[in-house]
Design an enzyme around this catalytic site. Structure first.
Site, mmCIF file in Angstrom:
data_model
loop_
_atom_site.group_PDB
_atom_site.id
_atom_site.type_symbol
_atom_site.label_atom_id
_atom_site.label_comp_id
_atom_site.label_asym_id
_atom_site.label_seq_id
_atom_site.Cartn_x
_atom_site.Cartn_y
_atom_site.Cartn_z
ATOM 1 C CB CYS A 2 -0.960 0.039 1.177
ATOM 2 S SG CYS A 2 -2.066 -1.353 1.327
ATOM 3 N NE ARG A 27 4.439 1.598 0.259
ATOM 4 C CZ ARG A 27 5.165 1.704 1.369
ATOM 5 N NH1 ARG A 27 6.353 2.271 1.327
ATOM 6 N NH2 ARG A 27 4.721 1.249 2.516
ATOM 7 C CD1 TRP A 74 -0.459 -6.140 -2.663
ATOM 8 C CD2 TRP A 74 -0.959 -6.790 -0.582
ATOM 9 N NE1 TRP A 74 -0.093 -7.467 -2.539
ATOM 10 C CE2 TRP A 74 -0.389 -7.899 -1.274
ATOM 11 C CE3 TRP A 74 -1.349 -6.974 0.746
ATOM 12 C CZ2 TRP A 74 -0.207 -9.142 -0.681
ATOM 13 C CZ3 TRP A 74 -1.164 -8.219 1.337
ATOM 14 C CH2 TRP A 74 -0.599 -9.289 0.615
ATOM 15 C CG ASN A 98 -0.375 2.142 3.845
ATOM 16 O OD1 ASN A 98 -1.287 2.138 3.031
ATOM 17 N ND2 ASN A 98 0.816 2.668 3.585
ATOM 18 N N GLY A 99 -2.095 -0.960 6.749
ATOM 19 C CA GLY A 99 -2.069 -1.750 7.972
ATOM 20 C C GLY A 99 -3.334 -2.572 8.133
ATOM 21 C CD GLU A 478 17.198 -14.249 -3.816
ATOM 22 O OE1 GLU A 478 17.068 -13.195 -4.466
ATOM 23 O OE2 GLU A 478 16.441 -14.532 -2.866
ATOM 24 C CE LYS A 482 15.331 -11.514 -6.363
ATOM 25 N NZ LYS A 482 14.645 -11.964 -5.138
ATOM 26 C CD GLU A 485 10.494 -12.455 -5.255
ATOM 27 O OE1 GLU A 485 10.244 -11.916 -4.175
ATOM 28 O OE2 GLU A 485 11.586 -12.301 -5.846
ATOM 29 C CG HIS A 501 17.002 -37.778 1.293
ATOM 30 N ND1 HIS A 501 17.018 -38.976 1.964
ATOM 31 C CD2 HIS A 501 18.288 -37.353 1.232
ATOM 32 C CE1 HIS A 501 18.250 -39.276 2.307
ATOM 33 N NE2 HIS A 501 19.052 -38.314 1.866
ATOM 34 C CE LYS A 601 11.987 -3.279 -3.032
ATOM 35 N NZ LYS A 601 12.847 -4.317 -3.634
#
Length: 606
Positions: A2, A27, A74, A98-99, A478, A482, A485, A501, A601
């Site tokens: 947001c 964001r 968001w 926001n929140g 990572e 990526k 995402e 395994h 973000k």
């Protein structure tokens, strides 16, 4: 997560608000809206989806006024829709938030019993009605906000307009960041300094439970019912700093900035005369630590995971690491002779901030590695180490990750020296390895033609596996993160030795397997896993140096050669081709690279 923008005292305020929302796109959001005061009345324009939809609405139905607020949402409570988009309003109050308000249902029932009608599924609308109730009872806007903050439970950053008060905006925060900007006859409010660039370079950051009254004359600050003073500081951010330049996407621009960012970050920690690490003066004595605890979220967590290997192998310091969203809920005991290291690009990550407070309550010294030093984590940590990456706009972290690793590497060498477990010769070797990194990263960036072709093949896959051993294992995680995402391709990272395994069942001719194999003391073990993949028809993408490819590249479908580096700094260098693979695969798929779906973000809610 947001974005908030508020402007008081500027003509054509809706245009300026929209420009501010454009700066906040990074964001993450799924709807957006603006409210202004027109002849004292609250007027709104809201739209689901991208800002282009709001722009069309504003062109068809312009908003006038000199005071207004804007928001990119968001979704948390309530699906993405125009009705649920901010600002939320009654006839007397409009606000953006926001929140998450944890007790909104209880407040909603209380207000409904008092005659208030609700039209959205959001927790935010409850705040607007709560403030309206206080105004109906005869309170002033300031009194209503003071009373309202005492009723709200959870996290919030608020920007509030009041009908009939054209020269007033009130902002408030608890657990979510908010900044005030100063102009000439004008005032600004935003969720971060980027929101206010280039409107103002004089910024005040609200502290926990602060609320601020903005008028054309300036700002007055309160904490609970007490008037307080807050310092004004200069920010170097500008519209130019956060532009894309000649790059198609912010992500590629930020990948390309890494040689400079790593070099700039290193300058803070290197003593070129003695060829040794120098840390800023800090009270932490590594020699006395029994254990270091590292906690973070997402990519920052994976930077800490790499550092676990470094601290334990080079500094001989035991390390526990956990994702911040789980760490404090384990109620883990922390040793008296311990310290906690938190890592965050924004410094506002809600779970990491909560973990910091948990560790601090148990008496741990807190070290923070941050890109935004004025953030909430920056203010609450005992020791702050900067990464100097500059604004990172792409949602998928790139330059912040390698800069975090660079600071962690310097910290490890300092810890090893303090614990007297490294000799001068080895220290100088590792120092030289760090100094060589910017040039090595630039070499990878200048030779990515083959990598682009491999990424085009990966873009057609449904599943991709990433394998690595030692410090390459967190890098495998990572690389998978990526790719997930920004391409939305399912990907998993595994410790290479764990493949047999379970994950080996997934391997066939349709599954690309990216194997990270720097030529280090684990190389032979990694290549044995490569042979297991090869025997089952997997499409192997080997990332190694010339010697590694010469010894194991015959079993690979593709071999991506990186410069030879000391194994200590290999995780920093090997992060770059993983970023490029994800980026070029996303380009091939045509996904929204800088603003991937459902992602934000800065995650400022739990």
């Amino acid at each position: 997560m947001c974005g908030i923008i508020g402007i008081l005292g500027r003509p054509d305020v809706s245009g300026l608000l929209f420009d501010g929302l454009k700066r906040l796109e990074y964001r993450g959001y799924d709807s957006a809206g603006i409210a202004t005061l027109v002849d004292g009345r609250i007027e709104r324009r809201r739209a689901k989806g991208k800002l282009a939809n709001l722009e069309k609405l504003l062109a068809a139905h312009p908003l006038t006024g000199t005071t207004g607020i804007g928001h990119t949402r968001w979704a948390t409570h309530g699906r993405p829709s125009e009705v649920n988009a901010h600002p939320h309003a009654t006839g007397k109050v409009a606000l953006v938030h926001n929140g998450i308000i944890e007790n909104f249902q209880e407040l909603r029932e209380e207000l409904a019993a008092a005659g208030h009608s609700f039209v959205t599924e959001t927790d935010t609308e409850t705040i607007a009605h709560l403030l309206t109730q206080y105004l109906d009872e005869g309170k002033t806007p300031e009194e209503a906000v003071a009373a309202g903050m005492g009723r709200l439970e959870g996290a919030f950053a608020l920007a509030i307009l009041f009908a009939g008060w054209p020269d007033l905006i009130i902002g408030a925060r608890r657990g979510s960041p908010l900044a005030i900007g100063y102009g000439t006859g004008a005032m600004y409010l935003g969720s971060d300094a980027i929101a206010l660039a280039p409107l103002s370079n004089r910024i005040t950051y609200l502290q926990e439970d602060d609320w601020a009254v903005l008028t054309p004359e300036g700002a007055r600050f309160f904490n609970h019912d007490r008037r307080v003073s807050r310092k004004v500081q200069q920010t170097a951010l500008s519209g130019a700093v956060i532009g894309k330049g000649n790059y198609r996407h912010f992500m590629m621009k930020e990948i390309a900035e890494q040689p400079a960012v790593i070099g700039k970050t290193l300058q803070v920690f290197l003593d070129p005369n003695k060829r040794r690490i120098k840390l800023p003066a800090m009270p932490l004595d590594f020699a006395k630590l029994d254990r270091l605890t590292i906690t973070a979220c997402g990519t920052a967590y994976l930077a800490g995971f790499v550092a676990k290997y470094w601290f334990e192998q080079i500094a001989r310091l035991p390390v526990e690491i956990d994702v911040a969203s789980e760490f404090r809920y384990r109620n883990t005991p922390l040793p008296a002779n311990g310290a906690t290291l938190v890592i965050s690009q924004s410094g506002e990550t809600a779970d990491t901030l909560a973990a910091l407070r948990y560790a601090k309550a148990q008496g741990n010294e807190i070290v923070a590695i941050l890109n935004v030093l004025e953030s909430s984590i920056g203010r609450e940590a005992d020791i702050v180490l900067p990464i100097l990456a500059g604004p990172e706009i792409g949602v998928a972290s790139t330059k912040a990750f390698t800069a975090q690793l660079t600071v962690l590497a310097a910290l490890v060498l300092a810890a090893a020296k303090a614990r007297q477990v490294i000799d001068l010769r080895h220290e100088v070797e590792l120092y030289n390895a760090l100094v060589s990194l910017p040039g090595k990263v630039a070499e990878v960036l200048d030779n990515d033609d083959h990598l682009q072709k491999v990424a085009a093949e990966i873009s057609k896959a449904r599943t991709v596996l990433f394998l690595g051993r030692g410090s390459a294992y967190p890098l495998a995680l990572e690389g998978a993160l990526k790719l997930k995402e920004i391409t939305y391709i399912h990907a998993e990272g595994y410790a290479a030795g764990e493949m047999k395994h379970g994950p080996i069942a997934l391997i066939d001719g349709n599954v690309p397997v990216v194997i990270l194999a720097p030529h280090d003391n684990l190389f032979e073990k990694t290549t044995s896993n490569l042979q297991e993949v090869h025997a089952r028809g997997g499409r192997i993408i080997l990332i190694s140096d010339a010697e590694g490819i010469a010894r194991a590249g015959h079993g690979a479908t593709h071999a991506l050669e990186l410069p030879q580096v000391d194994p200590f700094v290999a995780p920093i260098l090997y992060a770059v081709p993983l970023q490029l693979l994800a980026y070029y695969a996303a380009v091939a798929k045509g996904t929204d690279i800088d603003q991937p779906r459902n992602l934000a973000k800065s995650v400022t809610v739990e």
